[in-house]
Design a protein around this motif. Structure first.
Motif, PDB file in Angstrom:
ATOM      1  N   VAL A  80      -7.839   1.648   7.576  1.00 25.24           N
ATOM      2  CA  VAL A  80      -7.777   1.514   6.117  1.00 25.24           C
ATOM      3  C   VAL A  80      -9.131   1.845   5.494  1.00 25.24           C
ATOM      4  N   VAL A  82      -2.115   0.298   7.988  1.00 29.64           N
ATOM      5  CA  VAL A  82      -1.262  -0.758   7.430  1.00 29.64           C
ATOM      6  C   VAL A  82      -0.138  -1.107   8.408  1.00 29.64           C
ATOM      7  N   GLN A  90       0.812  -1.225   0.000  1.00 27.56           N
ATOM      8  CA  GLN A  90       0.000   0.000   0.000  1.00 27.56           C
ATOM      9  C   GLN A  90       0.841   1.268   0.000  1.00 27.56           C
ATOM     10  N   SER A 105      -6.018  -0.255  -1.271  1.00 28.64           N
ATOM     11  CA  SER A 105      -5.772  -0.634   0.123  1.00 28.64           C
ATOM     12  C   SER A 105      -6.776  -1.696   0.571  1.00 28.64           C
ATOM     13  N   SER A 151      -3.892   9.370   2.586  1.00 33.56           N
ATOM     14  CA  SER A 151      -3.102   8.155   2.358  1.00 33.56           C
ATOM     15  C   SER A 151      -2.309   7.763   3.599  1.00 33.56           C
ATOM     16  N   ILE A 201      -4.405   5.722   5.875  1.00 30.47           N
ATOM     17  CA  ILE A 201      -4.430   4.327   5.416  1.00 30.47           C
ATOM     18  C   ILE A 201      -3.140   3.612   5.807  1.00 30.47           C
TER      19      ILE A 201
END
Length: 316
Positions: free
Chosen positions: A289, A138, A102, A259, A131, A134
């Motif tokens: 996410v 992750v 990702q 993602s 981002s 996200i």
């Protein structure tokens, strides 16, 4: 929103890659065969699809006109994307590989000024900030596994995925710029598959010299990957990026939908490979996410509304 939904669907089909690549690795299959066979299977499938539409000739003509860019960006977008990604499954489960991949979300956003030198476009700040939400999810999902993995294994998993994460959006966007709307999505994928074939032949030779011929189970699973990920997922993702190729905010949003691969791969491994139930920390990561994906969609919708309002006011 259409592009976002198509992007999520592509993530669902693309998650098959991470699950089955890990399955083949656990069964003792070579990563080189897992990578090369996928594209070898993709080639005849794409020839049938594009041939049925009688669109193969324009692809060949476009390649012959300027084979250099086709060879380079096909190698980057397919070769440097998929070979390192498959290699990484040796050192991490599918969901961990999907999570690390990702990084492509942020890579895609930071590539904007590099790929648009003539128009002097800036990095879409909103997309980058979302981002990072996200990516924080992750990272949480990786912590539980990373705490018990040797440093060497972590590096051999992460470093190839860094290359893969940059190569995928770079190759895709440069190929879109080169084609410039002259070919449709399937034609572009077919052209890139054809021009990446010399690389995959070399990878398959390495696979044969190091592991011998692939087992029947590996051939079967790579065929499934070729259909679900290589044809369906790639076509959906490329089509989604094609829909918004002139809007960097929306393009970053579409790339962020990938993602979803983490979520799909995680639950797919639990169901098919009997992977252990993730910790609460991992579920928090999944939640982040999903939140990030929703925020990307909202940014896209709000951006569209503002543009429509500006156009209406200008017309009045």
């Amino acid at each position: 929103m259409k592009a976002i939904i198509i992007g999520i669907l592509s993530a669902l089909f693309f998650s098959v890659t991470f699950i089955l690549n890990r399955s083949m690795e656990l069964d003792g299959g070579s990563w080189a065969w897992s990578a090369s066979l996928r594209f070898m299977f993709m080639l005849p499938l794409l020839l049938i699809i594009v041939g049925y539409q009688r669109n193969v000739k324009p692809v060949i003509q476009h390649i012959l006109k300027k084979p250099g860019p086709w060879l380079l960006w096909s190698f980057v977008g397919f070769g440097l994307f998929y070979a390192p990604l498959t290699f990484a499954t040796i050192y991490g489960p599918g969901w961990l590989v999907a999570a690390t991949f990702q990084l492509t979300i942020v890579a895609g956003s930071f590539l904007v000024p590099v790929l648009n030198k003539h128009t002097k476009q800036r990095i879409p700040v909103q997309s980058v900030l979302i981002s990072f939400i996200i990516l924080s999810g992750v990272l949480l999902m990786q912590l539980e596994h990373a705490s018990v993995v040797p440093l060497t294994s972590v590096l051999l998993c992460v470093l190839p995925l860094l290359i893969s994460a940059i190569a995928y959006p770079l190759g895709n966007r440069k190929m879109m710029q080169h084609v410039n709307g002259e070919l449709n999505t399937f034609q572009r994928i077919l052209g890139m598959t054809i021009m990446s074939m010399p690389f995959w032949l070399l990878v398959s030779i390495y696979g044969f010299l190091s592991h011998g011929l692939p087992e029947v189970t590996q051939i079967t699973q790579t065929f499934i990957v070729a259909i679900f990920s290589g044809v369906i997922a790639t076509a959906l993702f490329f089509y989604a990026t094609e829909l918004v190729r002139n809007d960097n905010e929306k393009l970053a949003g579409v790339e962020a939908t990938q993602s979803g691969e983490v979520v799909f791969a995680l639950f797919g491994e639990m169901l098919l490979l009997h992977a252990a139930l993730p910790s609460i920390m991992s579920f928090v990561g999944i939640f982040l996410v999903i939140i990030g994906m929703i925020l990307h969609s909202l940014v896209t919708v709000i951006g569209n509304r503002k543009k429509h309002q500006i156009i209406k006011q200008a017309q009045l």
